[in-house]
Design an enzyme around this catalytic site. Structure first.
Site, PDB file in Angstrom:
ATOM      1  N   HIS A  73      -6.901  23.524  15.752  1.00 53.69           N
ATOM      2  CA  HIS A  73      -7.774  22.353  15.732  1.00 53.69           C
ATOM      3  C   HIS A  73      -6.900  21.107  15.642  1.00 53.69           C
ATOM      4  O   HIS A  73      -5.755  21.163  15.180  1.00 53.69           O
ATOM      5  CB  HIS A  73      -8.731  22.418  14.551  1.00 53.69           C
ATOM      6  CG  HIS A  73      -9.759  23.481  14.683  1.00 53.69           C
ATOM      7  ND1 HIS A  73     -10.926  23.482  13.954  1.00 53.69           N
ATOM      8  CD2 HIS A  73      -9.817  24.592  15.468  1.00 53.69           C
ATOM      9  CE1 HIS A  73     -11.650  24.534  14.277  1.00 53.69           C
ATOM     10  NE2 HIS A  73     -10.994  25.231  15.189  1.00 53.69           N
ATOM     11  N   GLU A  75      -6.887  18.580  13.656  1.00 56.47           N
ATOM     12  CA  GLU A  75      -6.401  18.278  12.308  1.00 56.47           C
ATOM     13  C   GLU A  75      -5.229  19.175  11.926  1.00 56.47           C
ATOM     14  O   GLU A  75      -4.214  18.702  11.399  1.00 56.47           O
ATOM     15  CB  GLU A  75      -7.513  18.486  11.263  1.00 56.47           C
ATOM     16  CG  GLU A  75      -8.726  17.641  11.470  1.00 56.47           C
ATOM     17  CD  GLU A  75      -9.831  18.325  12.255  1.00 56.47           C
ATOM     18  OE1 GLU A  75     -10.999  18.108  11.920  1.00 56.47           O
ATOM     19  OE2 GLU A  75      -9.531  19.083  13.198  1.00 56.47           O
ATOM     20  N   CYS A 105     -14.034  20.629  10.183  1.00 59.44           N
ATOM     21  CA  CYS A 105     -14.773  21.876   9.972  1.00 59.44           C
ATOM     22  C   CYS A 105     -14.288  22.535   8.681  1.00 59.44           C
ATOM     23  O   CYS A 105     -13.373  22.043   8.012  1.00 59.44           O
ATOM     24  CB  CYS A 105     -14.578  22.818  11.164  1.00 59.44           C
ATOM     25  SG  CYS A 105     -12.928  23.550  11.237  1.00 59.44           S
ATOM     26  N   CYS A 108     -10.497  23.311   8.601  1.00 59.96           N
ATOM     27  CA  CYS A 108      -9.667  22.116   8.490  1.00 59.96           C
ATOM     28  C   CYS A 108      -9.764  21.469   7.111  1.00 59.96           C
ATOM     29  O   CYS A 108      -8.786  20.911   6.621  1.00 59.96           O
ATOM     30  CB  CYS A 108     -10.024  21.139   9.596  1.00 59.96           C
ATOM     31  SG  CYS A 108      -9.587  21.799  11.231  1.00 59.96           S
TER      32      CYS A 108
END
Length: 183
Positions: A73, A75, A105, A108
Site C-alpha cells: 500500500h 503508506e 486501511c 496501514c
C-alpha cells in the site's frame, strides 16, 4: 473521535489552522501527481513522508498489483522508503508526518503506529473509498482515539472531492481493484 466542524475536517485534536493549511497544500499536490502514477500502472493511492520543516523524505504510490504484493500500500511503501532514507526502523526519533490521499486501511494503521510517525493527514475517508471502489478497508474501531492515546495526531477528510474524482476515474477505467476473493 473528535470531529470539528471546520469544513468537515476529522481530527483527534483541536484543529491547528497552520497544520491544516500545510496539510491541504500537500494533499492537493499529491492529488495533482496521483494520475501520473496511475498512468504508470500504480494503484489509486499516494503517500508521502515529510519532516517537521516541510521537506519531503519519501513518497510512493500503491504498488500492490504492479509489485505483486498485497501489503504494498502507498503508506507502507512510503514508510519503508523513509526508513531506508533515514537508515532507521524507528521513525519516532524524527518529527515526521505522513500524508496520504485516502484514510489508512487496517493494515496501514498498524504500520503507521509501529513506525513512529507523529502525524497523519489523509484525504478521502474509508467509507467513501469503499463506496467508490469496493475495497475492504478493514475493521478499525476507535483508531483515531487509539492514535491520540499514542500521541499520533490525525487530520482527515482533506480536499476529499479531488480524491473522490480520481477514484471514480480509476474505477471507470476498469483498473484492478484488488482484494482477496472471499467467495
Amino acid at each position: 473521535m473528535r470531529q470539528e466542524n471546520h469544513n468537515k475536517i476529522i481530527a483527534n485534536e483541536k484543529i491547528d489552522a497552520r497544520k491544516l493549511a500545510r496539510a491541504q497544500r500537500i494533499m492537493t499536490q499529491l492529488y495533482q501527481e496521483l494520475p501520473q502514477y496511475i498512468a504508470r500502472g500504480h494503484g489509486p493511492f499516494l503517500a508521502a513522508v515529510y519532516d517537521g520543516r516541510g521537506h519531503l523524505v519519501a513518497k510512493s504510490a500503491n504498488t500492490v498489483v504492479k509489485g505483486g504484493c498485497s501489503h504494498n500500500h502507498a503508506e507502507m511503501n512510503a514508510l519503508r522508503m523513509a526508513e531506508k532514507a533515514l537508515k532507521t526502523y524507528d521513525l519516532s526519533k524524527r518529527n515526521l508526518a505522513l500524508y496520504v490521499t485516502a484514510e489508512p486501511c487496517m493494515m496501514c494503521i498498524g504500520g503507521i503506529m509501529w513506525s513512529g510517525i507523529k502525524e497523519v493527514y489523509f484525504g478521502v475517508p474509508s467509507k467513501t473509498v469503499e463506496s467508490i471502489t469496493g475495497f475492504d478497508e478493514g475493521f478499525k474501531p476507535n483508531w483515531l482515539d487509539e492514535f491520540k492515546r499514542r500521541k499520533i495526531t490525525v487530520y482527515g477528510n482533506l480536499e476529499p472531492e479531488i480524491g473522490e474524482q480520481i477514484l471514480r476515474d480509476y474505477v471507470s477505467q476498469k483498473r484492478i481493484i484488488y482484494g482477496p476473493n472471499r467467495k
